[in-house]
Design an enzyme around this catalytic site. Structure first.
Site, PDB file in Angstrom:
ATOM      1  N   ASP A   1      -0.043  -3.255   8.759  1.00  0.00           N
ATOM      2  CA  ASP A   1      -1.505  -3.304   8.798  1.00  0.00           C
ATOM      3  C   ASP A   1      -1.876  -4.774   8.882  1.00  0.00           C
ATOM      4  O   ASP A   1      -1.314  -5.585   8.147  1.00  0.00           O
ATOM      5  CB  ASP A   1      -2.113  -2.716   7.521  1.00  0.00           C
ATOM      6  CG  ASP A   1      -1.922  -1.205   7.433  1.00  0.00           C
ATOM      7  OD1 ASP A   1      -1.412  -0.609   8.402  1.00  0.00           O
ATOM      8  OD2 ASP A   1      -2.264  -0.635   6.381  1.00  0.00           O
TER       9      ASP A   1
ATOM     10  N   ASP B   1       0.743   4.054   1.501  1.00  0.00           N
ATOM     11  CA  ASP B   1       1.142   4.660   2.780  1.00  0.00           C
ATOM     12  C   ASP B   1       2.180   3.815   3.530  1.00  0.00           C
ATOM     13  O   ASP B   1       2.581   4.169   4.639  1.00  0.00           O
ATOM     14  CB  ASP B   1      -0.088   4.979   3.664  1.00  0.00           C
ATOM     15  CG  ASP B   1      -0.972   3.772   3.928  1.00  0.00           C
ATOM     16  OD1 ASP B   1      -1.005   2.849   3.095  1.00  0.00           O
ATOM     17  OD2 ASP B   1      -1.640   3.748   4.983  1.00  0.00           O
ATOM     18  N   HIS B   2       2.637   2.729   2.918  1.00  0.00           N
ATOM     19  CA  HIS B   2       3.690   1.908   3.519  1.00  0.00           C
ATOM     20  C   HIS B   2       4.900   1.729   2.601  1.00  0.00           C
ATOM     21  O   HIS B   2       5.977   1.362   3.067  1.00  0.00           O
ATOM     22  CB  HIS B   2       3.138   0.537   3.916  1.00  0.00           C
ATOM     23  CG  HIS B   2       2.073   0.630   4.952  1.00  0.00           C
ATOM     24  ND1 HIS B   2       2.301   0.370   6.283  1.00  0.00           N
ATOM     25  CD2 HIS B   2       0.775   1.019   4.859  1.00  0.00           C
ATOM     26  CE1 HIS B   2       1.182   0.575   6.968  1.00  0.00           C
ATOM     27  NE2 HIS B   2       0.244   0.972   6.124  1.00  0.00           N
TER      28      HIS B   2
ATOM     29  N   HIS C   1      -0.107   4.302  13.223  1.00  0.00           N
ATOM     30  CA  HIS C   1      -1.090   4.138  12.156  1.00  0.00           C
ATOM     31  C   HIS C   1      -2.523   4.310  12.630  1.00  0.00           C
ATOM     32  O   HIS C   1      -3.355   3.418  12.473  1.00  0.00           O
ATOM     33  CB  HIS C   1      -0.903   2.768  11.488  1.00  0.00           C
ATOM     34  CG  HIS C   1      -1.507   2.649  10.116  1.00  0.00           C
ATOM     35  ND1 HIS C   1      -2.870   2.492   9.915  1.00  0.00           N
ATOM     36  CD2 HIS C   1      -0.969   2.667   8.889  1.00  0.00           C
ATOM     37  CE1 HIS C   1      -3.114   2.409   8.632  1.00  0.00           C
ATOM     38  NE2 HIS C   1      -1.980   2.523   7.975  1.00  0.00           N
TER      39      HIS C   1
ATOM     40  N   HIS D   1      -8.662  -4.216   8.419  1.00  0.00           N
ATOM     41  CA  HIS D   1      -7.866  -3.871   9.601  1.00  0.00           C
ATOM     42  C   HIS D   1      -8.603  -4.494  10.784  1.00  0.00           C
ATOM     43  O   HIS D   1      -9.829  -4.627  10.762  1.00  0.00           O
ATOM     44  CB  HIS D   1      -7.832  -2.351   9.824  1.00  0.00           C
ATOM     45  CG  HIS D   1      -7.056  -1.606   8.797  1.00  0.00           C
ATOM     46  ND1 HIS D   1      -5.690  -1.470   8.860  1.00  0.00           N
ATOM     47  CD2 HIS D   1      -7.445  -0.949   7.684  1.00  0.00           C
ATOM     48  CE1 HIS D   1      -5.281  -0.753   7.824  1.00  0.00           C
ATOM     49  NE2 HIS D   1      -6.321  -0.430   7.088  1.00  0.00           N
TER      50      HIS D   1
ATOM     51  N   HIS E   1       0.834  -1.212   0.000  1.00  0.00           N
ATOM     52  CA  HIS E   1       0.000   0.000   0.000  1.00  0.00           C
ATOM     53  C   HIS E   1       0.869   1.264   0.000  1.00  0.00           C
ATOM     54  O   HIS E   1       1.948   1.288   0.579  1.00  0.00           O
ATOM     55  CB  HIS E   1      -0.934   0.010   1.213  1.00  0.00           C
ATOM     56  CG  HIS E   1      -2.198  -0.773   0.990  1.00  0.00           C
ATOM     57  ND1 HIS E   1      -2.925  -1.325   2.002  1.00  0.00           N
ATOM     58  CD2 HIS E   1      -2.863  -1.065  -0.158  1.00  0.00           C
ATOM     59  CE1 HIS E   1      -3.996  -1.935   1.501  1.00  0.00           C
ATOM     60  NE2 HIS E   1      -3.964  -1.798   0.183  1.00  0.00           N
TER      61      HIS E   1
ATOM     62  N   HIS F   1      -4.818  -8.803   5.685  1.00  0.00           N
ATOM     63  CA  HIS F   1      -4.849  -7.459   5.093  1.00  0.00           C
ATOM     64  C   HIS F   1      -4.844  -7.438   3.567  1.00  0.00           C
ATOM     65  O   HIS F   1      -5.860  -7.164   2.962  1.00  0.00           O
ATOM     66  CB  HIS F   1      -3.728  -6.591   5.672  1.00  0.00           C
ATOM     67  CG  HIS F   1      -3.838  -5.145   5.327  1.00  0.00           C
ATOM     68  ND1 HIS F   1      -4.955  -4.396   5.618  1.00  0.00           N
ATOM     69  CD2 HIS F   1      -2.979  -4.299   4.708  1.00  0.00           C
ATOM     70  CE1 HIS F   1      -4.782  -3.159   5.198  1.00  0.00           C
ATOM     71  NE2 HIS F   1      -3.586  -3.066   4.631  1.00  0.00           N
TER      72      HIS F   1
HETATM   73 ZN   LIG Z   1      -2.564  -1.192   4.167  1.00  0.00          ZN
END
Ligand SMILES: [Zn+2]
Length: 443
Positions: free
Chosen positions: A148, A38-39, A394, A372, A36, A127
């Site tokens: 996550d 954001d990672h 997070h 999540h 993802h 996830h």
């Molecule tokens: Zn994620």
């Protein structure tokens, strides 16, 4: 270093973590939990544009998807960037991405790697495909980083597992804070009924999704439902589209890695001899030019937070009609259009010209398939890990604060004993110092 993402509500340098506050040349190992944005989306920047010279590890599926995903990210972020000044705002180019790709090393689940005394092992995180939790051991001290994660049974993924060895420190996500999810079967039923209702009244359904990951889970649900209601919906009566520049490439990655998924889907694959990710009722769309917008349809389109691109164009086209439905299934980050829509505004600004507003009359609904953990699942996992130091990451500050209080009150009985549980919710760039006695010296 754990993960290297960007903030989806910002652009250019403003979307980066605070790398200036840290000497990246001191990092030995960088572990990426999943693909993802954001990672993982600042990884090419870290590897090509900074003094970082450590080693980078991720799982095989993460690396396979990272390649296509970030190529699309570069394309999307360079659109509308014309002046030379603006171009500098681009974090990295395709060439940077290709060069970074060759230097990334892959890890298998459950096999331990040792880099100069730093040992680490990847465990299933649920996830999305390829997502991992990392347990890291340095001089006898063990840290578990969840990335996550999800614990609920899913149609295609293995859920997060508890590592056999204990951990001294747990770094855990807090996305949903103390909120509770409805059971999965209820959510699936709500989702399919809501969609069925909308299309049978002539409406269009827009499902903004991140191109990869949860979108595939939704497709498994819809493809099955369409097959069960073939008389009314099948044979193209109500078409389902998966609209993404990446559609075909992504599906081939999913078709390849069925062996890394859960028993249910592998059994289905074995028994039917057909790949469960070859859908009978879903067709791919690369762009909107090839889309004939006649009558009801269901559209899964990226990006998931409606910032720009395909899903945003369709939102602006469909939101004036009250028959239509925008169904948000992912987690929406503060500052994005998806989050704003949940306030049910009367108008939204057009992405191409913010001075133009578009009337919003369509229905807006949210059913989470973000995968999540909710509060109960998170707390159960935290109890099983049994670490005395818990660091929350997070999550927005309010849900994170509530989670911290709830964890502390849960472990209240241990207060003052040697097993007292400490919970930290540090802000960006704030250090957490922990002391460990009897630590051996790492090389
Ligand atoms: Zn994620």
């Amino acid at each position: 270093m754990l993960d290297a993402g960007i903030h989806p509500a910002y652009q250019g340098m403003a979307s980066l973590p605070f790398y200036d506050d840290f000497d990246l040349s001191t990092v030995d190992v960088l572990l990426i939990s999943h693909f993802h944005l954001d990672h993982a989306a600042s990884l090419p920047y870290v590897m090509q544009k900074t003094n970082f010279n450590g080693r980078v590890f991720m799982t095989h599926p993460t690396k396979a998807i990272y390649r296509w995903l970030l190529r699309d990210f570069v394309r999307v972020t360079s659109i509308g960037v014309n002046s030379p000044l603006d171009r500098e705002e681009n974090l990295y180019t395709n060439e940077d991405l290709v060069e970074s790709f060759d230097k990334i090393e892959t890890v298998d689940y459950h096999s331990t790697i040792d880099v100069n005394g730093i040992k680490f092992t990847a465990f299933h995180a649920g996830h999305v495909l390829g997502a991992a939790m990392f347990q890291i051991e340095i001089a006898g001290m063990r840290v578990l980083f969840t990335g996550d994660y999800s614990r609920e049974k899913d149609r295609h993924l293995n859920s997060a597992e508890v590592p056999p060895l204990s951990s001294n420190i747990l770094i855990v996500e807090s996305t949903f804070g103390t909120a509770t999810h409805e059971p999965r079967l209820n959510r699936e039923k709500k989702l399919t009924q809501m969609i069925h209702h909308t299309v049978s009244h002539g409406g269009r359904v827009l499902m903004p999704v991140f191109a990869l990951g949860r979108a595939q889970e939704l497709m498994l649900i819809l493809d099955e439902y369409w097959a069960q209601h073939a008389e009314e919906l099948g044979d193209g009566q109500v078409p389902i589209y998966y609209a993404s520049n990446l559609a075909r490439k992504c599906m081939s990655v999913f078709q390849t890695y069925v062996n890394m998924m859960n028993d249910d889907i592998r059994k289905k694959f074995r028994d039917s001899q057909t790949n469960p990710f070859i859908f009978k009722n879903i067709s791919y769309l690369k762009n909107l030019e090839e889309f004939q917008d006649l009558g009801p349809s269901v559209m899964l389109a990226s990006p998931g937070m409606l910032q720009s691109g395909l899903s945003r164009d369709l939102l602006e086209r469909w939101c004036p009609d009250e028959k239509n439905l925008v169904l948000i299934t992912g987690y929406s980050i503060e500052g994005t259009m998806a989050k704003y829509l949940m306030l049910e505004p009367d108008t939204i600004p057009s992405v191409n010209n913010p001075e133009v507003t578009v009337a919003r009359r369509c229905n807006i609904e949210e059913i989470s398939f973000a995968a999540h953990v909710d509060f109960q699942e998170n707390l159960e996992f935290i109890q099983k890990i049994n670490a005395t130091n818990i660091i929350l990451v997070h999550g927005e500050s309010n849900p994170m604060g509530r989670l911290k209080s709830a964890i502390l009150s849960n472990f209240n009985a241990l207060k003052g004993t040697e097993n007292e549980v400490h919970v930290f919710n540090p802000r960006n760039c704030v250090d957490v110092d922990l002391e460990f006695k009897g630590v051996k010296i790492a090389k």
